[in-house]
Scaffold this motif. Structure first.
Motif, PDB file in Angstrom:
ATOM      1  N   ARG A  36      -3.296 -84.632-124.133  1.00 43.43           N
ATOM      2  CA  ARG A  36      -2.201 -85.402-123.513  1.00 43.43           C
ATOM      3  C   ARG A  36      -2.694 -86.652-122.801  1.00 43.43           C
ATOM      4  O   ARG A  36      -1.913 -87.378-122.204  1.00 43.43           O
ATOM      5  CB  ARG A  36      -1.432 -84.526-122.532  1.00 43.43           C
ATOM      6  CG  ARG A  36      -0.712 -83.364-123.218  1.00 43.43           C
ATOM      7  CD  ARG A  36      -0.215 -82.392-122.210  1.00 43.43           C
ATOM      8  NE  ARG A  36      -1.395 -81.812-121.546  1.00 43.43           N
ATOM      9  CZ  ARG A  36      -1.362 -80.741-120.791  1.00 43.43           C
ATOM     10  NH1 ARG A  36      -0.247 -80.140-120.560  1.00 43.43           N
ATOM     11  NH2 ARG A  36      -2.461 -80.270-120.244  1.00 43.43           N
ATOM     12  N   GLY A  37      -4.017 -86.829-122.841  1.00 47.69           N
ATOM     13  CA  GLY A  37      -4.591 -87.990-122.179  1.00 47.69           C
ATOM     14  C   GLY A  37      -4.935 -87.747-120.727  1.00 47.69           C
ATOM     15  O   GLY A  37      -5.347 -88.671-120.025  1.00 47.69           O
ATOM     16  N   PHE A  38      -4.773 -86.514-120.251  1.00 47.91           N
ATOM     17  CA  PHE A  38      -5.124 -86.203-118.870  1.00 47.91           C
ATOM     18  C   PHE A  38      -6.633 -86.228-118.703  1.00 47.91           C
ATOM     19  O   PHE A  38      -7.369 -85.766-119.573  1.00 47.91           O
ATOM     20  CB  PHE A  38      -4.626 -84.821-118.449  1.00 47.91           C
ATOM     21  CG  PHE A  38      -3.140 -84.684-118.349  1.00 47.91           C
ATOM     22  CD1 PHE A  38      -2.322 -85.768-118.145  1.00 47.91           C
ATOM     23  CD2 PHE A  38      -2.558 -83.439-118.458  1.00 47.91           C
ATOM     24  CE1 PHE A  38      -0.938 -85.624-118.043  1.00 47.91           C
ATOM     25  CE2 PHE A  38      -1.189 -83.278-118.350  1.00 47.91           C
ATOM     26  CZ  PHE A  38      -0.382 -84.371-118.144  1.00 47.91           C
ATOM     27  N   THR A  39      -7.080 -86.730-117.569  1.00 45.79           N
ATOM     28  CA  THR A  39      -8.494 -86.626-117.204  1.00 45.79           C
ATOM     29  C   THR A  39      -8.652 -85.370-116.345  1.00 45.79           C
ATOM     30  O   THR A  39      -7.659 -84.851-115.800  1.00 45.79           O
ATOM     31  CB  THR A  39      -8.951 -87.850-116.384  1.00 45.79           C
ATOM     32  OG1 THR A  39      -8.243 -87.857-115.135  1.00 45.79           O
ATOM     33  CG2 THR A  39      -8.735 -89.153-117.138  1.00 45.79           C
ATOM     34  N   PRO A  40      -9.870 -84.888-116.175  1.00 45.40           N
ATOM     35  CA  PRO A  40     -10.068 -83.739-115.289  1.00 45.40           C
ATOM     36  C   PRO A  40      -9.542 -83.987-113.868  1.00 45.40           C
ATOM     37  O   PRO A  40      -8.988 -83.075-113.249  1.00 45.40           O
ATOM     38  CB  PRO A  40     -11.582 -83.529-115.312  1.00 45.40           C
ATOM     39  CG  PRO A  40     -11.980 -84.009-116.668  1.00 45.40           C
ATOM     40  CD  PRO A  40     -11.104 -85.219-116.900  1.00 45.40           C
TER      41      PRO A  40
END
Length: 156
Positions: A36-40
């Motif tokens: 989804r394009g989320f970063t940590p």
């Protein structure tokens, strides 16, 4: 499960004692993106995992990295009203006036989701009340539209 998926799973489950070792073994996971394009960091703040956020920031996580919609971690915590996470992010240099793909700022998100304390906090930390999103509305416009009188009074 690959290293990136495992890292996100570790954050989601709150297994913070494993994060340092995973970063040591695969440093690229700190700024990787999921499907989804989320970063940590976005993921950790979404799940209100303060310890994971601290570990990520200590290991040079990109503070203003954006997901597929252009949201940063600060934008995410603003609509949730999570001041503790906002404090952490801002103290590490997060852009208080960051915008997503729609031009929405943390202040606009906080207003839209009636997060009065977050609105106060963002303004006290330098959020620009005059910024408008792609529809041409500033936070004050949304407060009036939604009849959030207390927030509108703060934003005057």
């Amino acid at each position: 499960m690959n290293a990136i998926d495992l890292f996100f799973d570790t954050i989601r489950k709150g297994l913070n004692d494993r994060l340092e070792l995973q970063i040591e073994n695969s440093p690229e996971v700190v700024n990787a993106k999921d499907a989804r394009g989320f970063t940590p960091l976005i993921f950790a703040t979404y799940f209100d995992n303060k310890n994971a956020a601290d570990i990520l920031l200590k290991n040079n996580a990109e503070i203003d990295a954006q997901d597929a919609s252009g949201n940063t971690a600060l934008l995410g915590v603003s609509f949730k009203g999570n001041i503790t996470m906002a404090e952490i992010l801002i103290s590490h240099g997060a852009n208080i006036n960051a915008t997503n793909n729609m031009g929405t700022t943390p202040l606009i998100f906080a207003t839209l989701y009636k997060q009065k304390e977050m609105v106060d906090y963002l303004i006290s930390n330098g959020a620009d009340k005059s910024l408008k999103d792609q529809s041409g509305k500033a936070a004050f416009d949304y407060a009036l539209e939604k009849q959030f009188t207390e927030i509108a009074n703060i934003l005057k």
